[in-house]
Design an enzyme around this catalytic site. Sequence first.
Site, short mmCIF file in Angstrom:
data_model
loop_
_atom_site.label_atom_id
_atom_site.label_comp_id
_atom_site.label_asym_id
_atom_site.label_seq_id
_atom_site.Cartn_x
_atom_site.Cartn_y
_atom_site.Cartn_z
N PHE A 171 53.18 40.63 43.91
CA PHE A 171 52.38 41.84 43.69
C PHE A 171 53.26 43.07 43.99
CE2 PHE A 171 49.19 45.03 44.57
CZ PHE A 171 48.17 44.73 43.68
N ASP A 221 51.55 36.68 52.43
CA ASP A 221 50.43 37.53 52.00
C ASP A 221 49.32 36.62 51.48
OD1 ASP A 221 48.64 39.21 50.70
OD2 ASP A 221 50.21 40.63 50.13
N TYR A 257 38.79 42.98 50.53
CA TYR A 257 37.84 43.31 49.46
C TYR A 257 37.86 42.35 48.29
CZ TYR A 257 42.06 45.78 47.80
OH TYR A 257 43.34 46.10 47.45
N LYS A 258 38.67 41.29 48.36
CA LYS A 258 38.72 40.32 47.26
C LYS A 258 37.74 39.18 47.58
CE LYS A 258 43.23 41.91 45.89
NZ LYS A 258 44.67 41.87 46.12
N ARG A 307 42.70 37.64 32.94
CA ARG A 307 42.58 37.02 34.26
C ARG A 307 41.11 36.83 34.62
NH1 ARG A 307 44.83 39.61 39.82
NH2 ARG A 307 43.19 41.09 39.33
C1 LIG Z 1 45.34 43.04 46.21
C2 LIG Z 1 46.69 42.90 46.81
C3 LIG Z 1 47.23 43.90 47.61
C4 LIG Z 1 46.45 45.16 47.83
O1 LIG Z 1 47.05 46.03 48.71
P1 LIG Z 1 46.25 47.34 49.17
O2 LIG Z 1 47.06 47.87 50.25
O3 LIG Z 1 44.87 46.91 49.55
O4 LIG Z 1 46.16 48.25 47.99
C5 LIG Z 1 48.47 43.68 48.18
N1 LIG Z 1 49.15 42.54 47.96
C6 LIG Z 1 48.67 41.56 47.18
C7 LIG Z 1 49.45 40.32 46.96
C8 LIG Z 1 47.43 41.72 46.56
O5 LIG Z 1 46.94 40.76 45.77
#
Ligand SMILES: *Cc1c(COP(=O)(O)O)cnc(C)c1O
Length: 427
Positions: free
Chosen positions: A129, A198, A223-224, A386
């Site tokens: 990401f 992560d 939030y996921k 997705r």
């Molecule tokens: C959704 C996601 C993020 C989100 O980071 P924020 O700081 O909440 O914007 C970070 N890393 C991964 C791998 C994600 O899937």
Amino acid sequence: MTSLQDCRALDAQDPLRELRELFTLPEGVIYLDGNSLGVMPRSAPERVARAVNQEWGQGLIRSWNDAGWFTLPQRLGDKIGALIGARPGETIATDSTSINLYKVLSAALHIAAREHPERKVVVSERDNFPTDLYIAQSLCKERGYTLELVDEGRMEDALGPQVAVLMLTHVNYRTGAMHDMAALTAAAHRNGALAVWDLAHSAGAVPVDLNAADADFAIGCGYKYLNGGPGAPAFVWVHPRHADRFEQPLSGWWGHAAPFEFTPHYRPAQGISRYLCGTQPILSMVALECGLDTVSAAQPLGGIAALRRKSLALTDLFIDLVEERCAGHGLGLATPREHGRRGSQVCLTRAEGAYAIVQALIARGVVGDFRAGDGAVDGAQPDILRFGFTPLYIGFEDTWHAVEHLRHVLEDAEWQRPEFMRKHAVT
Ligand SMILES: *Cc1c(COP(=O)(O)O)cnc(C)c1O
């Protein structure tokens, strides 16, 4: 061939079916985007209203003690910890995933600099990401490290005497491919490197056992799959062998051993609390707790193992139905078929029109999302449609209808309508 009746029978037998009642799902929507923003828990509006009207409105500053505001990060951290193989006291809910990655990667680099000063490389995945890569880039630049990006499947080859930290996302956001956390952590350790994970697409979605895997640091998103609401606080986990030994760089007063002594010098709190920085967003914290409680509600019904069984059944069904009913329309599969390598989403590829197809599906009430590839005709990263599957609120009949909508969008060339070509700021 699976029929609509078969799907209804699967729903009828589903031991998790009642959990859907814990959510407010909009009428006419099949929501396959819980991997991006989880559905609102039915309890959230009332709980947030109580925090506003009673705790803030009436309790005012007394609520830091009386309503338990001050200890929310630890309390919610333990609820998250129970989902990821952490013991009580090892996890804390706070800040955002990006900020938490900065803290833990920084701590990992401090350890590495002391124990292996000759190691100057951080290894990650090219397809990680972007925010993870951006944070790593700035930290590497600041500390004199090199960020080496490796393709999926080449991680172990990249580990060598120069590597200080292996930093990976457990489930890939684009493809849904899942790494073997225990094996890669062991490989990192064998090679003298630390492992930072992560869990943004893992916590609440797939079984994770951080202690069994012997990971060093982990972070993840609220939030996921944890359904904590837009911008919900994220979390940090640190293995106890590191928690008391190192300071993180954002040494704010909430991570101080005695914040209300107001002393001029920083003295870190014991354990995971030192990963706090400043005052936490309490209204977001109480919403996050509603989300965590939806996942905990699965506990008496089999917990994460039961959620995982259903998630694999749903994603298997989606893949089979797409292959049976949408054949001949140029769709490919980016997600591994192998259960051990699949997260809780299915990603389809298509050389042309992926964005418009997703828009046409959204217009029909099937909410998934689009992730752009690298733009090359036969590039390593194709455009992706997705679809996230949250077994707490998605059923087998939903999956059937989602594929039927996709079939119509493709067969009737509905996606080619001009309104589906317009790009929005958030895809
Ligand atoms: C959704 C996601 C993020 C989100 O980071 P924020 O700081 O909440 O914007 C970070 N890393 C991964 C791998 C994600 O899937």
